[in-house]
Design an enzyme around this catalytic site. Structure first.
Site, PDB file in Angstrom:
ATOM      1  N   ARG A 103     -18.620 -61.712 -19.617  1.00 53.17           N
ATOM      2  CA  ARG A 103     -17.983 -61.498 -18.329  1.00 53.17           C
ATOM      3  C   ARG A 103     -16.853 -60.471 -18.462  1.00 53.17           C
ATOM      4  NH1 ARG A 103     -18.370 -61.461 -12.862  1.00 53.17           N
ATOM      5  NH2 ARG A 103     -17.060 -62.959 -11.771  1.00 53.17           N
ATOM      6  N   THR A 377     -25.950 -58.432  -8.185  1.00 51.67           N
ATOM      7  CA  THR A 377     -26.241 -59.056  -9.462  1.00 51.67           C
ATOM      8  C   THR A 377     -27.740 -58.961  -9.716  1.00 51.67           C
ATOM      9  OG1 THR A 377     -24.419 -60.558  -9.005  1.00 51.67           O
ATOM     10  CG2 THR A 377     -25.940 -61.235 -10.720  1.00 51.67           C
ATOM     11  N   THR A 395     -24.055 -58.459 -13.626  1.00 49.52           N
ATOM     12  CA  THR A 395     -23.587 -58.076 -12.300  1.00 49.52           C
ATOM     13  C   THR A 395     -22.621 -56.906 -12.317  1.00 49.52           C
ATOM     14  OG1 THR A 395     -22.577 -58.944 -10.276  1.00 49.52           O
ATOM     15  CG2 THR A 395     -21.638 -59.686 -12.365  1.00 49.52           C
ATOM     16  N   ASN A 397     -21.008 -57.020  -9.255  1.00 48.55           N
ATOM     17  CA  ASN A 397     -20.467 -57.743  -8.105  1.00 48.55           C
ATOM     18  C   ASN A 397     -21.196 -57.307  -6.847  1.00 48.55           C
ATOM     19  OD1 ASN A 397     -18.996 -59.703  -6.810  1.00 48.55           O
ATOM     20  ND2 ASN A 397     -17.222 -58.404  -6.464  1.00 48.55           N
ATOM     21  N   ASP A 419     -13.537 -61.091  -7.621  1.00 49.05           N
ATOM     22  CA  ASP A 419     -13.919 -62.473  -7.900  1.00 49.05           C
ATOM     23  C   ASP A 419     -12.741 -63.348  -8.302  1.00 49.05           C
ATOM     24  OD1 ASP A 419     -16.530 -62.429  -7.166  1.00 49.05           O
ATOM     25  OD2 ASP A 419     -17.368 -62.361  -9.180  1.00 49.05           O
ATOM     26  N   SER A 449     -20.244 -67.169 -10.120  1.00 51.09           N
ATOM     27  CA  SER A 449     -21.260 -68.123  -9.658  1.00 51.09           C
ATOM     28  C   SER A 449     -22.572 -67.980 -10.411  1.00 51.09           C
ATOM     29  CB  SER A 449     -21.525 -67.920  -8.156  1.00 51.09           C
ATOM     30  OG  SER A 449     -20.377 -68.214  -7.388  1.00 51.09           O
ATOM     31  N   GLY A 470     -24.403 -63.599  -5.405  1.00 50.58           N
ATOM     32  CA  GLY A 470     -23.051 -64.070  -5.132  1.00 50.58           C
ATOM     33  C   GLY A 470     -22.987 -65.589  -5.129  1.00 50.58           C
TER      34      GLY A 470
END
Length: 566
Positions: A103, A377, A395, A397, A419, A449, A470
């Site tokens: 991430r 994503t 992703t 986003n 996010d 998510s 999302g």
């Protein structure tokens, strides 16, 4: 006008809007889609073919996942990326499992109120558009970390197919041409050095060459991680940031590290669910919802019945309420994960559930217990010939991320800073609200998510599943799983079926237009539910393992998604 007449007019409009579509509970799966040994299902047929080529060379699921990731960077630019991040869940043929968190992180110069004006109000779209919206990318480090630990082929073999695609060009599908035209109309303006190769009007059948991106991928091929986070590419990245007020520095790039984490694991009836833990909320919310509905007889209620949809929606509300308070980056906050997944706690969360009436969202709060705090994503699912499986969601986003292409390097940058919770209670792009647990802090990972998931049945691999979308990722994965194991749909039917979503706030069921019978909509309205009709939702890509060991794909018809294998 009498109320009965008003309602008749309204219901007529509703019927026109939702259409009278009866979804069959099951259709026969085409045997031609069933493969014996190995399979890749991804958002683009060329990426799936590249994954297959790696598996044919004897590569394992992780090898194929790396190759597919770089291929999607080329052929699926709206979401495939090296300028973003994501999560990988892996289950090996001996039943062991792990997960990789790559991430994005907040730059070291980020601050809690960086998207607020002097009155403390959120500045519209500042966390979404342009250079200030960009988090430190994790994809390249994640792919190289996976390779170092579990790769079996040569790194160069995994990169070269994508380099060839970028340099030689590939033919655009209708959806990709439309996506590039959207980018030119809406996001090209955020570049100081225009990515000229993306300019113009694109049509299905046009050939797109990405030579700048090909050169960047060649540097990653030749220098591994350092080909992105150091050297020529890093210099171009920082120059791009400096030209337009971005916060990412050389130290941010050099210091980025992906992290191996324990997956979130739980049982739903006789199925073992292995999913992604924090900083993704996906696995925790998925298991919460499954546990909240486990004692109810969904099969008897029926596929897409009012009772079944109502039950699932009510459980979704409660899980998303908990998400808003307790979930974030586990390296920065203490997360009461064991308590959130405790069966007694989740039974208690459904104590005020009524089978007849919708619970008002404002009357639902995050669970209370003793605790002290110390969509664009893409997803792909892979099973290799050895019985290993990988579920990967990555992703930027929103579609095409921040809109920023690194000058001379050819790759898009994310807008993942949205996010975070820019302000407690303020909704992000997807309407999700959060609190201090997901506040912006330097080097912190923003809550996600993404829900890459693998299921076992009787200690054997059963399903690999995931989706973009999302906040609807969690509920899309949930419903796909339930469609197979509760309602006996084939994998493809489970993926193709209409989807619905509730995330506590806003107070509405998001539901796909023309996918549900109008009678169902009417029944749910009588129970107190309101609706937001949308044209299309998640693009799920999944694989189920049949009793005889054969592999059945679910490639979402909402996109260019395709499977390949042998």
């Amino acid at each position: 006008m009498p109320k009965i007449v008003l309602f008749s007019i309204f219901f007529s409009c509703l019927v026109l809007n939702s259409s009278c579509v009866n979804i069959p509970p099951k259709t026969t799966f085409e045997n031609s889609n069933v493969l014996d040994s190995a399979m890749v299902v991804s958002a683009h047929p060329l990426a799936s073919e590249i994954g297959k080529s790696i598996l044919l060379k004897g590569g394992n699921a992780v090898d194929a996942a790396i190759a597919v990731q770089f291929a999607l960077t080329v052929v699926h630019p709206s979401a495939g990326n090296i300028g973003g991040g994501g999560f990988m869940v892996v289950r090996f043929n001996d039943g062991s499992h792990t997960s990789l968190d790559f991430r994005e992180t907040a730059p070291a110069l980020a601050s809690k109120d960086m998207y607020l004006d002097d009155k403390g109000n959120v500045i519209d779209r500042l966390s979404l558009d342009g250079h200030l919206a960009v988090g430190v990318p994790g994809t390249v480090d994640g792919m190289y970390s996976a390779f170092k630990k579990y790769g079996t082929l040569k790194w160069e073999e995994l990169l070269q197919p994508s380099i060839d695609l970028a340099n030689n060009g590939f033919v655009l599908t209708k959806l990709e041409a439309e996506g590039l035209n959207y980018y030119n109309s809406n996001k090209l303006k955020f570049n100081s050095i225009s990515p000229t190769y993306l300019e113009g009007t694109w049509s299905q059948g046009d050939t797109l060459k990405l030579t700048d991106l090909g050169n960047t991928l060649a540097l990653i091929r030749d220098y591994q991680r350092a080909g992105f986070y150091e050297g020529e590419t890093a210099e171009k990245f920082i120059q791009e940031m400096n030209r337009n007020g971005g916060l990412i520095t050389k130290n941010d790039l050099i210091n980025y590290q992906s992290k191996w984490r324990d997956p979130v694991v739980g049982m739903y009836k006789n199925f073992k669910v292995i999913s992604m833990g924090p900083p993704s909320s996906g696995g925790a919310c998925l298991l919460q919802i499954l546990k909240m509905i486990e004692s109810f007889n969904l099969k008897k209620m029926g596929f897409h019945s009012a009772d079944a949809v109502h039950l699932i929606v009510e459980a979704e509300k409660r899980a998303f309420a908990d998400r808003s308070k307790y979930l974030g980056d586990p390296d920065f906050i203490r997360i009461p994960l064991e308590k959130l997944l405790d069966s007694n706690y989740l039974i208690d969360r459904m104590r005020n559930y009524s089978s007849l009436r919708a619970t008002i969202s404002d009357s639902i709060y995050p669970g209370d217990f003793d605790f002290v705090e110390s969509d664009q994503t893409t997803h792909y699912s892979i099973v290799d010939a050895y019985g290993n499986a990988a579920s990967v969601t990555t992703t930027l986003n929103s579609s095409y991320g921040s809109g920023v292409v690194v000058g001379g390097a050819g790759f898009l940058l994310n807008n993942e800073m949205d996010d975070f919770s820019s302000k407690p209670g303020a909704p992000n792009l997807y309407g999700l609200v959060g609190g201090s647990a997901n506040a912006i802090e330097p080097n912190k990972r923003m809550l996600s998510s993404m829900t890459p998931t693998i299921l076992e049945k009787d200690k054997k691999l059963f399903m690999v599943v995931g989706t973009p979308g999302g906040s609807t990722i969690i509920t899309g994965v949930l419903q796909t799983i339930l469609n197979v194991i509760e309602f006996d749909l084939s994998m493809q039917d489970a993926v193709s079926a209409g989807r619905f979503h509730h995330q506590w706030k806003p107070k509405e069921i998001k539901i796909e237009q023309n996918k549900f019978d109008s009678t169902l909509i009417f029944q749910l309205m009588q129970m107190g539910h309101s609706f937001n009709f949308v044209g299309s939702m998640n693009r799920v890509d999944a694989i189920v393992v049949a009793k005889d060991g054969s592999l059945e794909p679910g490639a979402d018809p909402r996109g260019d998604d395709a499977y390949s294998g042998f």
